[in-house]
Design a protein around this motif. Sequence first.
Motif, PDB file in Angstrom:
ATOM      1  N   LYS A  31      27.767  37.470  25.771  1.00 56.03           N
ATOM      2  CA  LYS A  31      27.470  39.036  25.568  1.00 56.03           C
ATOM      3  C   LYS A  31      27.982  39.833  26.311  1.00 56.03           C
ATOM      4  CE  LYS A  31      25.617  37.853  21.503  1.00 56.03           C
ATOM      5  NZ  LYS A  31      26.731  37.769  20.299  1.00 56.03           N
ATOM      6  N   LEU A  32      28.086  39.488  27.950  1.00 59.95           N
ATOM      7  CA  LEU A  32      28.428  40.051  28.837  1.00 59.95           C
ATOM      8  C   LEU A  32      29.590  39.204  29.733  1.00 59.95           C
ATOM      9  CD1 LEU A  32      25.144  41.956  30.100  1.00 59.95           C
ATOM     10  CD2 LEU A  32      27.176  43.032  29.046  1.00 59.95           C
ATOM     11  N   MET A  33      30.558  39.986  30.336  1.00 64.64           N
ATOM     12  CA  MET A  33      31.384  39.321  31.140  1.00 64.64           C
ATOM     13  C   MET A  33      31.610  40.147  32.603  1.00 64.64           C
ATOM     14  SD  MET A  33      33.850  38.519  27.995  1.00 64.64           S
ATOM     15  CE  MET A  33      32.507  39.338  27.016  1.00 64.64           C
ATOM     16  N   VAL A  34      31.843  39.585  33.565  1.00 63.86           N
ATOM     17  CA  VAL A  34      32.132  40.142  34.640  1.00 63.86           C
ATOM     18  C   VAL A  34      33.674  39.930  35.205  1.00 63.86           C
ATOM     19  CG1 VAL A  34      31.552  41.150  37.198  1.00 63.86           C
ATOM     20  CG2 VAL A  34      29.803  40.644  35.511  1.00 63.86           C
ATOM     21  N   SER A  35      34.547  40.995  35.350  1.00 68.23           N
ATOM     22  CA  SER A  35      35.951  40.521  35.564  1.00 68.23           C
ATOM     23  C   SER A  35      36.073  40.841  36.961  1.00 68.23           C
ATOM     24  CB  SER A  35      36.935  41.416  34.508  1.00 68.23           C
ATOM     25  OG  SER A  35      38.348  40.934  34.872  1.00 68.23           O
ATOM     26  N   ILE A  36      36.626  39.948  37.694  1.00 71.47           N
ATOM     27  CA  ILE A  36      36.589  40.227  39.146  1.00 71.47           C
ATOM     28  C   ILE A  36      37.883  40.387  39.701  1.00 71.47           C
ATOM     29  CG2 ILE A  36      35.929  38.717  41.268  1.00 71.47           C
ATOM     30  CD1 ILE A  36      33.360  39.064  39.755  1.00 71.47           C
ATOM     31  N   SER A  37      37.627  41.339  40.808  1.00 75.28           N
ATOM     32  CA  SER A  37      38.831  41.933  41.468  1.00 75.28           C
ATOM     33  C   SER A  37      39.493  40.870  42.537  1.00 75.28           C
ATOM     34  CB  SER A  37      38.516  43.009  42.044  1.00 75.28           C
ATOM     35  OG  SER A  37      39.595  43.516  43.195  1.00 75.28           O
ATOM     36  N   THR A  38      40.741  40.694  42.708  1.00 77.26           N
ATOM     37  CA  THR A  38      41.171  39.731  43.556  1.00 77.26           C
ATOM     38  C   THR A  38      41.946  40.779  44.653  1.00 77.26           C
ATOM     39  OG1 THR A  38      43.133  39.128  42.188  1.00 77.26           O
ATOM     40  CG2 THR A  38      41.314  37.781  42.271  1.00 77.26           C
ATOM     41  N   ARG A  39      42.605  41.829  44.297  1.00 71.95           N
ATOM     42  CA  ARG A  39      43.229  42.635  44.977  1.00 71.95           C
ATOM     43  C   ARG A  39      42.906  44.148  44.757  1.00 71.95           C
ATOM     44  NH1 ARG A  39      47.440  38.982  43.612  1.00 71.95           N
ATOM     45  NH2 ARG A  39      48.758  38.455  45.436  1.00 71.95           N
ATOM     46  N   VAL A  40      42.457  44.821  45.855  1.00 70.27           N
ATOM     47  CA  VAL A  40      41.982  46.346  45.792  1.00 70.27           C
ATOM     48  C   VAL A  40      43.108  47.039  45.093  1.00 70.27           C
ATOM     49  CG1 VAL A  40      41.117  48.228  46.928  1.00 70.27           C
ATOM     50  CG2 VAL A  40      40.237  46.014  47.273  1.00 70.27           C
ATOM     51  N   ARG A  41      44.412  46.779  45.658  1.00 67.86           N
ATOM     52  CA  ARG A  41      45.655  47.592  45.110  1.00 67.86           C
ATOM     53  C   ARG A  41      45.702  47.392  43.564  1.00 67.86           C
ATOM     54  NH1 ARG A  41      46.988  46.399  50.592  1.00 67.86           N
ATOM     55  NH2 ARG A  41      46.963  48.537  51.734  1.00 67.86           N
ATOM     56  N   LYS A  42      45.368  46.374  43.025  1.00 68.12           N
ATOM     57  CA  LYS A  42      45.396  46.259  41.709  1.00 68.12           C
ATOM     58  C   LYS A  42      44.117  46.424  40.834  1.00 68.12           C
ATOM     59  CE  LYS A  42      49.092  42.747  41.741  1.00 68.12           C
ATOM     60  NZ  LYS A  42      49.728  41.448  41.225  1.00 68.12           N
ATOM     61  N   PHE A  43      43.214  46.810  41.542  1.00 69.28           N
ATOM     62  CA  PHE A  43      41.911  47.247  41.064  1.00 69.28           C
ATOM     63  C   PHE A  43      41.842  48.117  39.787  1.00 69.28           C
ATOM     64  CE2 PHE A  43      38.427  50.438  41.015  1.00 69.28           C
ATOM     65  CZ  PHE A  43      37.499  49.794  40.440  1.00 69.28           C
ATOM     66  N   PRO A  44      43.052  49.132  39.749  1.00 73.20           N
ATOM     67  CA  PRO A  44      42.887  50.106  38.413  1.00 73.20           C
ATOM     68  C   PRO A  44      43.142  49.292  37.195  1.00 73.20           C
ATOM     69  CG  PRO A  44      44.399  51.150  39.988  1.00 73.20           C
ATOM     70  CD  PRO A  44      43.673  49.629  40.740  1.00 73.20           C
ATOM     71  N   GLN A  45      43.822  48.196  37.274  1.00 73.66           N
ATOM     72  CA  GLN A  45      44.033  47.215  35.964  1.00 73.66           C
ATOM     73  C   GLN A  45      42.779  46.576  35.821  1.00 73.66           C
ATOM     74  OE1 GLN A  45      48.031  45.904  38.351  1.00 73.66           O
ATOM     75  NE2 GLN A  45      47.370  44.560  36.697  1.00 73.66           N
ATOM     76  N   VAL A  46      41.952  46.227  36.756  1.00 73.28           N
ATOM     77  CA  VAL A  46      40.770  45.737  36.394  1.00 73.28           C
ATOM     78  C   VAL A  46      39.789  46.581  36.102  1.00 73.28           C
ATOM     79  CG1 VAL A  46      38.724  44.443  37.484  1.00 73.28           C
ATOM     80  CG2 VAL A  46      41.177  44.030  38.402  1.00 73.28           C
ATOM     81  N   LEU A  47      39.551  47.869  36.391  1.00 74.56           N
ATOM     82  CA  LEU A  47      38.786  48.657  35.927  1.00 74.56           C
ATOM     83  C   LEU A  47      39.123  48.954  34.409  1.00 74.56           C
ATOM     84  CD1 LEU A  47      36.291  50.832  36.590  1.00 74.56           C
ATOM     85  CD2 LEU A  47      38.121  52.232  37.512  1.00 74.56           C
ATOM     86  N   ALA A  48      40.471  49.327  34.122  1.00 76.51           N
ATOM     87  CA  ALA A  48      40.893  49.701  32.884  1.00 76.51           C
ATOM     88  C   ALA A  48      40.137  48.914  31.695  1.00 76.51           C
ATOM     89  CB  ALA A  48      42.381  49.634  32.734  1.00 76.51           C
ATOM     90  N   ILE A  49      40.118  47.375  31.905  1.00 76.95           N
ATOM     91  CA  ILE A  49      39.779  46.664  31.105  1.00 76.95           C
ATOM     92  C   ILE A  49      38.224  46.687  31.009  1.00 76.95           C
ATOM     93  CG2 ILE A  49      39.377  44.186  30.482  1.00 76.95           C
ATOM     94  CD1 ILE A  49      42.195  43.577  32.065  1.00 76.95           C
ATOM     95  N   ALA A  50      37.545  46.918  31.994  1.00 72.25           N
ATOM     96  CA  ALA A  50      36.157  46.950  32.023  1.00 72.25           C
ATOM     97  C   ALA A  50      35.573  48.343  31.204  1.00 72.25           C
ATOM     98  CB  ALA A  50      35.468  47.271  33.320  1.00 72.25           C
ATOM     99  N   GLU A  51      36.483  49.212  31.284  1.00 70.95           N
ATOM    100  CA  GLU A  51      36.255  50.733  30.616  1.00 70.95           C
ATOM    101  C   GLU A  51      36.446  50.679  29.159  1.00 70.95           C
ATOM    102  OE1 GLU A  51      37.136  54.090  33.989  1.00 70.95           O
ATOM    103  OE2 GLU A  51      38.999  53.254  33.045  1.00 70.95           O
ATOM    104  N   HIS A  52      37.388  49.586  28.977  1.00 75.24           N
ATOM    105  CA  HIS A  52      38.016  49.580  27.624  1.00 75.24           C
ATOM    106  C   HIS A  52      36.800  48.796  26.482  1.00 75.24           C
ATOM    107  CE1 HIS A  52      40.771  49.233  24.174  1.00 75.24           C
ATOM    108  NE2 HIS A  52      40.739  48.206  23.998  1.00 75.24           N
ATOM    109  N   TYR A  53      36.230  47.783  27.375  1.00 74.91           N
ATOM    110  CA  TYR A  53      35.164  47.038  26.589  1.00 74.91           C
ATOM    111  C   TYR A  53      33.831  47.203  26.886  1.00 74.91           C
ATOM    112  CZ  TYR A  53      39.413  44.349  25.330  1.00 74.91           C
ATOM    113  OH  TYR A  53      40.475  44.029  24.770  1.00 74.91           O
TER     114      TYR A  53
END
Length: 262
Positions: A31-53
């Motif tokens: 029911k829950l997932m944590v999508s993990i960052s591997t590069r701070v410079r690509k963090f906006p892509q990680v955050l966008a997915i978390a914001e979407h779901y």
Amino acid sequence: MLVDSHCHLDFPDFAEERDAVIARAHAAGVKLMVSISTRVRKFPQVLAIAEHYDSVYCSVGTHPHNAHEELDITADELERLAAHPKVVAIGECGLDYFYDKSPREAQAAGLVTHIEAARRTQLPLVIHSRDADDDMIAILSTEMEKGAFRAVLHCFSSGPELARRGVELGLYVSFSGILTFKRSDEIRAIAASVPRDRLLVETDSPYLAPQPRRGQRNEPAYTAFTNETLAEVHGVSPEEMARQTSENFFRLFSKVPRPEAA
């Protein structure tokens, strides 16, 4: 319910069917997932997915493979980015001496920076450690003396001493599909030694698909297979292990709101 405490939903492997992947996770009880960052410079892509779901949260940090590329990322910057409601952890960071893709000094420096950010934010630190047990124990012990922080040894594949010292320092230990592999007797023995209130489950997807999906692309729905093996190791039902690991998750990842059904 189950929680996949570590996956990489921003990776290209999921780009074409992310909605379906998340739907399958929900259907499997994840029911829950944590999508993990591997590069701070690509963090906006990680955050966008978390914001979407609604069911997806994320971390912010730099993987040890990329440590030398982001030594300019400060604890201040990590702390600022972690203020977002969907950011619930710092990392992943750590030491990887198996691939040695980044100089070891850079990996250690990055780890210490992330520890400081975890201290300040009181968010859990997601630690990657491979073939670096002695140095990891030394850094964690030294840093814990400077000031407490919460952390998880993710995708555990190290030796028993790191697991033992990690638990002594108050850390959690997370197991992935590696736990299910036929030749993972030592990892299963270590998992059996970890107190139940310190256990987490994860996929580290798209990597490390568990039995019986080994060789395929991994995805959050497969958390259930690792949970079943962890339950066998501890001599409890899969339902009880799911309840325990979810309770542990909410205790460690305390920024994540508990679903009403949890």
